[in-house]
Each structure stands twice: as structure tokens, then as C-alpha cells.
Design a protein around this motif. Structure first.
Motif, mmCIF file in Angstrom:
data_model
loop_
_atom_site.group_PDB
_atom_site.id
_atom_site.type_symbol
_atom_site.label_atom_id
_atom_site.label_comp_id
_atom_site.label_asym_id
_atom_site.label_seq_id
_atom_site.Cartn_x
_atom_site.Cartn_y
_atom_site.Cartn_z
ATOM 1 N N THR A 239 0.829 -1.217 0.000
ATOM 2 C CA THR A 239 0.000 0.000 0.000
ATOM 3 C C THR A 239 0.861 1.263 0.000
ATOM 4 O OG1 THR A 239 -0.181 -0.274 2.395
ATOM 5 C CG2 THR A 239 -2.042 -1.014 1.050
ATOM 6 N N ASP A 240 2.045 1.204 0.627
ATOM 7 C CA ASP A 240 2.942 2.367 0.586
ATOM 8 C C ASP A 240 3.400 2.654 -0.836
ATOM 9 O OD1 ASP A 240 2.717 2.658 3.287
ATOM 10 O OD2 ASP A 240 4.687 1.832 3.776
ATOM 11 N N LEU A 241 3.723 1.598 -1.577
ATOM 12 C CA LEU A 241 4.155 1.766 -2.964
ATOM 13 C C LEU A 241 3.037 2.370 -3.813
ATOM 14 C CD1 LEU A 241 5.974 -1.657 -3.453
ATOM 15 C CD2 LEU A 241 7.058 0.581 -3.214
ATOM 16 N N ILE A 242 1.816 1.873 -3.628
ATOM 17 C CA ILE A 242 0.690 2.387 -4.414
ATOM 18 C C ILE A 242 0.412 3.840 -4.058
ATOM 19 C CG2 ILE A 242 -1.776 2.115 -4.889
ATOM 20 C CD1 ILE A 242 -1.421 -0.899 -4.396
ATOM 21 N N ASP B 54 -10.766 5.194 -8.717
ATOM 22 C CA ASP B 54 -11.456 4.223 -7.854
ATOM 23 C C ASP B 54 -10.410 3.262 -7.287
ATOM 24 O OD1 ASP B 54 -13.035 2.379 -6.608
ATOM 25 O OD2 ASP B 54 -14.030 1.652 -8.418
ATOM 26 N N TYR B 55 -10.072 3.455 -6.020
ATOM 27 C CA TYR B 55 -9.045 2.610 -5.393
ATOM 28 C C TYR B 55 -9.466 2.251 -3.973
ATOM 29 C CZ TYR B 55 -4.744 1.538 -2.797
ATOM 30 O OH TYR B 55 -3.808 0.964 -1.970
ATOM 31 N N GLU B 56 -9.516 0.974 -3.695
ATOM 32 C CA GLU B 56 -9.799 0.490 -2.348
ATOM 33 C C GLU B 56 -8.579 -0.277 -1.845
ATOM 34 O OE1 GLU B 56 -13.258 -1.888 -2.200
ATOM 35 O OE2 GLU B 56 -14.592 -0.366 -3.060
ATOM 36 N N PRO B 57 -7.868 0.246 -0.845
ATOM 37 C CA PRO B 57 -6.697 -0.465 -0.310
ATOM 38 C C PRO B 57 -7.112 -1.830 0.220
ATOM 39 C CG PRO B 57 -6.796 1.787 0.521
ATOM 40 C CD PRO B 57 -8.099 1.530 -0.151
ATOM 41 N N PRO B 58 -6.235 -2.824 0.127
ATOM 42 C CA PRO B 58 -6.582 -4.167 0.640
ATOM 43 C C PRO B 58 -6.783 -4.136 2.147
ATOM 44 C CG PRO B 58 -4.245 -4.018 0.096
ATOM 45 C CD PRO B 58 -4.875 -2.762 -0.423
ATOM 46 N N ALA B 59 -7.646 -5.008 2.628
ATOM 47 C CA ALA B 59 -7.965 -5.031 4.062
ATOM 48 C C ALA B 59 -6.793 -5.529 4.889
ATOM 49 C CB ALA B 59 -9.193 -5.922 4.290
ATOM 50 N N GLU B 60 -5.986 -6.423 4.321
ATOM 51 C CA GLU B 60 -4.845 -6.973 5.055
ATOM 52 C C GLU B 60 -3.545 -6.333 4.587
ATOM 53 O OE1 GLU B 60 -3.608 -10.967 4.029
ATOM 54 O OE2 GLU B 60 -4.878 -10.920 2.235
ATOM 55 N N ARG C 257 -7.184 -2.247 -8.327
ATOM 56 C CA ARG C 257 -7.628 -3.327 -7.462
ATOM 57 C C ARG C 257 -6.427 -4.179 -7.034
ATOM 58 N NH1 ARG C 257 -11.260 -0.638 -6.818
ATOM 59 N NH2 ARG C 257 -13.474 -0.957 -7.324
ATOM 60 N N VAL C 258 -6.443 -4.591 -5.762
ATOM 61 C CA VAL C 258 -5.394 -5.452 -5.214
ATOM 62 C C VAL C 258 -6.056 -6.715 -4.683
ATOM 63 C CG1 VAL C 258 -3.544 -5.682 -3.524
ATOM 64 C CG2 VAL C 258 -3.983 -3.448 -4.589
ATOM 65 N N THR C 259 -5.632 -7.870 -5.206
ATOM 66 C CA THR C 259 -6.226 -9.137 -4.754
ATOM 67 C C THR C 259 -5.109 -10.120 -4.420
ATOM 68 O OG1 THR C 259 -6.392 -9.865 -7.065
ATOM 69 C CG2 THR C 259 -8.349 -8.880 -6.071
#
Length: 561
Positions: free
Chosen positions: A271-274, A293-299, A334-336
Motif C-alpha cells: 500500500t505504501d508503494l501504491i 477508484d481505489y480500495e486499499p486491501p484489508a490486510e 484493485r489489489v487481490t
């Protein structure tokens, strides 16, 4: 280690047929492609023909060499005779006669193989060693696979002369077809190069034209207001940043292509890189009024990456999305997590990619549309950088698009770092230390600028003087050394490419003076290779700045010296 495969006698023209056949069998079984196999067969048969003509009889031995640190796996052929010998120095090294025609025999065969060695002297016979490397795409042959291959070779029957002639014809047709395909590929590559050079000229002229126009406007506008200066100053800053990014991309793709980039890999939070990449591309996205539209990953997801280079990967993808999406478009990140890897996708609803272009998106200089009327420009190197930097990281990237006008999606895949490895990462390394009183005293430094570009030196001097420094200038290396003795600066900024004595020698001479032995020496150069940076370090430079100089970075160097 070298393994003996098989051997044979060379006694007459019939033996030449068997030699060609055996060479073909070895090349086929050990994974040489059509062109490599044809080249080796031709070279071996020419040397073997020389044996029959000049020595009467001789021998041929085939070997297989294992891969090691110095050389790849290879087929080695050794041909020897006890004939009259020769003086190797009398042969033309390039395999051409004085009239320009190609020679075969020894001189011509040298050109056909990856390594060629000749040992001969008058009256002492001749020994020729030819070497053909296996392709890097071929799987490595281990010792377990080697024994069955040798056994198969021993049991293979030789062809008859008629069968050999038919085989030669088939190989000739295959080789001609392969040469035609390679010629077509070279012609396409040449076209891409020409298109790239034309686009490079266009990309350079655009910001230069805007900068020149802004400067001319300021010269003509006698009563320019502060708002005019701010507006035109912002324009020049934006266009200069565009030029800098363009040149940096060109240099980076050159380094990556030549394997000259070393990654400083460490555990880093994705998330820091993004977040950093979004900060870098914020201007490009908002300038065209795109919705993000960006939602950081929960973990928390950690990867092993070079912080700077991975941010560059993400920034290039975001810049592309912003550039090739019409105004008021939508960009989605999106991050999965997918088991032991993470997928980061950057999607847009922009101009999309034609199906015929999809396989070539990551090719160097590839452009989907190079017409004058296309919506936006680019050099076709950003996505090449993305793919090659990801390979260096152990990751990959793929592209999807439903076609023109239907947007595109680029998905980056990276291995996820194990939780225990990420937990060992010191979390306080990014915390900035408190500024000490002596570090805060940036103003009042005595700075010497040594640069043969007078305009660049003058403008940098004005910026530094506005910040409260006392600044002197010199425009040759000799003058710089002399001024340093009199001025005794505590900071010296030196251009590397100076006339007369270069910046490296200037740094050495200034460092040797008692008054400036402890001064901060900053190299300022357009040369950015690792070798040049190492030369700078060896010459005594403390810091290395790439042109154009970033004044904030230079001020920071002066502050913490």
C-alpha cells in the motif's frame, strides 16, 4: 565438464557424407535450431573436405560440454589431420578474399560457429575445434539425460548419399524460409526504429516549444504581473518535468536492456508503494478530470521489491491509463491476494487496444497508432520498462482489452513475502531523524559552481543566492581549481563534462587543497551510468546529481552536509 559423444575417420568423399549426417544427428539430438544446425554442418563439412584434399585422411570427434559460470552448454567438434599443415597468420581473419567475396574452408567456417580455434604449423598437421552453443531457451541437459542420448547416437544408422542429398535439400528450404522470416522481423524492427525516432523528435519539440513560447511571452510582456510569472513558471516547470521523465525513461530502458540496473530489494508494504505512485501521478490524473477508484486491501501485503523501481512500475501504468483515457474517464486500481502471489490491476475506460496489437504491447518502441491525428503521444518504452523491471523483481505483467474504445487492464503479479520475513523488517527506518542545529544552518554556505554552460550556472547561482548562500562561478576546470583556492568554498558543485580537465580531475585537485579537503563535492552531470557514478566516488565526490539539477535535492544535500 566435457563428455565425448562419438568419433569417426575422414578418408574419402564418401566419408564426407557420413560426417555431414553425424553432425546433423548430433545437432538435432542436442537441441540446435535449424539455422544453428545448418551452420554447424556447413562448417564441419568444409573443414572435413580440407582434410581429404590436403591431408588425405584425418579424424573427427564430437563432444558435449556442460554449462558452467564462464560458458553455456555447447557441442564441440574437433577435426585433426597429420597433413602438411599451414601458417594460420596467412588466413584473412574476416573470411573474405581481397575481391570481397566470401571464402569457405577454414577462413569461412570461422564465421559460422560461436567459437573457432585453429592449431597448425607447416609440416605438423592441423587441428580445428568448432563450438556451437545451445540456445538459452533450450532446457538444460543433465547427466541423467546425457547417457540415453549418447546411446541413441551410437545406434543411429548413417544415411545413403541419395538420402543425404534429399536431406540437404529439405534443410536448405527450411533455412531459406527461416531467413525470410528473420528478414521480415528485421524490416519491421527497422520500421519501428524509424517511427520511434520521428516520435522522439515530436516528443522533444512539444515541451521545448511550450517553454520557448513562455519565455518569449515574458520577454514581450513588459508589464507582466506576478500572476503571469506564476502561471508561465508553472508551465515551464511542467514541461521541464516532462522532458526529464522522457530522458530518464530512455536511459532506464537502455540500462535494463543491457542488464545494467541493480535492484536494492527489501521488504516493503504494497500500500505504501501504491500511495507513492498515486502521489506521483496525481497531476496527470486530475489534469484530465479522471475519477480514481481505489480500495486499499484489508490486510497488510508485503513484497520484496526495490522501492524506487517498483513505484516507477506502478507510476508508468497509471500515467498510461491517464494519458490514453479521454477526459472525465475512470481509472480503477484493485489489489487481490491469490495464494502466494498478489495481483495489482490498473484498469481504465479509455481508447483500448486492438487485438492485433495486444501481443506487441510490451515490445520496445511499439506504438498502437503513430498517425499525426492520434489523441496522445508516447515513445513506446514505458510498458517495456514495466515488463523488464518486473522480470528483475521475479514478477510478471499481462494486458487485457476488449478492443478499441473499450478500455484496457494491466495486471501486475508479484510473489507475496512471508509474514515472518516481513515482521523482521525494521519499521523505524523510514522515520526522519530530528534536525540538529548545525544541520538547520543551510543559509550562508559558501558555494562554488563549476560548469561550462554559462546560462545553467547563472540560473543556479540566482536560485542559491535567493536562498541566502554566497555563490561564486567558474566555467572551466582550471579556473574552478584556481577560484577554489581563493574562495575556500564549503560546497563545490562540479559539472563532469568540462572542457580541458574534466570534472573528475577537478574534484581530485580541489580535494587535495587544505582549504577544501573537507568541503562537500557534488557532481552535476548528464552522465548517469553506474560506471560514471563509481568514477565520481573514486575521484572524491560526496554526492552525484543528474541534470537538470533539482534545487530542492541540492538544498537538502547542502543542509545535511
Amino acid at each position: 565438464m566435457i563428455h565425448r559423444l562419438l568419433s569417426a575417420r575422414i578418408e574419402n568423399d564418401q566419408a564426407l557424407v557420413r560426417v555431414r549426417d553425424r553432425t546433423r544427428q548430433v545437432g538435432d539430438m542436442f537441441g540446435l535450431d535449424n539455422l544453428q544446425r545448418t551452420r554447424l554442418i556447413t562448417a564441419v563439412s568444409e573443414i572435413a573436405r580440407n582434410v581429404v584434399q590436403h591431408a588425405g585422411t584425418g579424424s573427427i570427434v564430437f563432444f558435449f560440454r556442460d554449462e558452467d559460470e564462464q560458458a553455456p552448454q555447447a557441442i564441440i567438434v574437433r577435426i585433426a589431420d597429420d597433413g602438411p599443415g599451414m601458417d594460420p597468420a596467412a588466413l584473412p581473419a574476416n573470411g573474405q578474399r581481397a575481391d570481397g567475396k566470401i571464402m569457405l574452408g577454414i577462413a569461412g567456417s570461422r564465421r559460422l560457429v560461436d567459437h573457432f580455434d585453429l592449431a597448425s604449423s607447416p609440416g605438423s598437421g592441423t587441428r580445428v575445434t568448432l563450438e556451437m552453443h545451445r540456445g538459452s531457451a533450450q532446457p538444460i541437459i543433465g547427466r541423467a539425460e546425457l547417457a540415453p542420448l549418447i546411446d541413441q547416437l551410437a545406434r543411429r544408422k548413417s544415411q545413403t548419399p541419395v538420402e543425404e542429398l534429399e536431406q540437404q535439400n529439405r534443410e536448405m528450404l527450411l533455412t531459406l524460409e527461416e531467413l525470410r522470416l528473420r528478414q521480415t522481423e528485421l524490416e519491421k524492427a527497422d520500421e519501428r526504429k524509424d517511427e520511434f525516432l520521428a516520435m522522439l523528435a515530436h516528443e522533444l519539440r512539444n515541451p521545448l516549444s511550450a517553454i520557448g513560447t513562455a519565455i518569449e511571452l515574458l520577454k514581450r510582456k513588459r508589464n507582466a504581473s506576478e500572476a503571469d510569472f506564476l502561471r508561465l513558471g508553472d508551465l515551464v516547470a511542467r514541461q521541464t518535468a516532462q522532458l526529464t521523465r522522457l530522458v530518464n525513461d530512455l536511459l532506464d530502458v537502455s540500462r535494463v536492456t543491457r542488464g545494467k540496473i541493480d535492484l536494492a530489494v527489501a521488504p516493503v508494504l504494497l500500500t505504501d508503494l501504491i500511495d507513492h505512485a498515486l502521489e506521483t501521478t496525481h497531476g496527470a490524473i486530475t489534469a484530465k478530470h479522471h475519477t480514481l477508484d481505489y480500495e486499499p486491501p484489508a490486510e497488510e501485503i508485503w513484497i520484496s521489491a526495490d522501492n524506487l523501481r517498483f513505484r516507477q512500475i506502478l507510476s508508468n501504468l497509471l500515467h498510461n491509463a491517464a494519458r490514453y483515457t479521454p477526459e472525465s474517464g475512470r481509472i480503477t486500481i484493485r489489489v487481490t491476494r491469490e495464494e502466494n502471489q498478489v495481483a495489482i490491476s490498473v484498469a481504465d475506460n479509455g481508447i483500448g487496444i486492438d487485438a492485433t496489437m495486444l501481443p506487441h504491447v510490451f515490445d520496445l518502441f511499439a506504438q498502437a497508432n503513430t498517425s499525426l491525428g492520434r489523441q496522445d503521444t508516447g515513445l513506446g518504452i514505458g510498458l517495456t520498462l514495466v515488463q523488464r523491471l518486473l522480470r528483475l523483481h521475479g514478477g510478471s505483467v499481462k494486458v487485457d482489452s476488449a478492443g478499441l474504445g473499450k478500455g484496457s487492464r494491466f495486471t501486475v503479479y508479484m510473489p507475496v513475502l512471508a509474514h515472518d520475513a516481513a515482521a523482521r523488517t525494521p519499521q523505524d527506518e523510514t522515520v526522519q531523524p530530528a534536525r540538529l542545529p548545525q544541520q538547520q544552518a543551510a543559509a550562508g554556505s559558501r558555494i562554488l559552481l563549476i560548469d561550462d554552460n554559462v546560462d545553467a550556472a547563472h540560473t543556479l547561482r540566482q536560485l542559491l543566492e535567493d536562498a541566502g548562500h554566497v555563490v561564486a562561478e567558474a566555467h572551466t576546470g582550471e579556473r574552478g581549481v584556481a577560484v577554489a583556492k581563493l574562495f575556500a568554498p564549503n560546497v563545490v558543485v562540479i559539472d563532469i563534462g568540462l572542457p580541458g580537465i574534466d570534472g573528475f580531475q577537478v574534484a581530485q585537485e580541489i580535494r587535495a587543497q587544505p582549504a577544501t579537503s573537507a568541503s562537500l563535492l557534488v557532481a552535476l552531470s548528464g552522465y548517469t551510468s553506474d560506471a560514471m557514478r563509481q568514477r565520481g566516488h573514486d575521484a572524491g565526490f560526496d554526492r552525484y546529481l543528474t541534470k537538470p539539477a533539482d534545487i530542492d535535492t541540492l538544498e537538502e544535500m547542502i543542509r545535511i552536509r
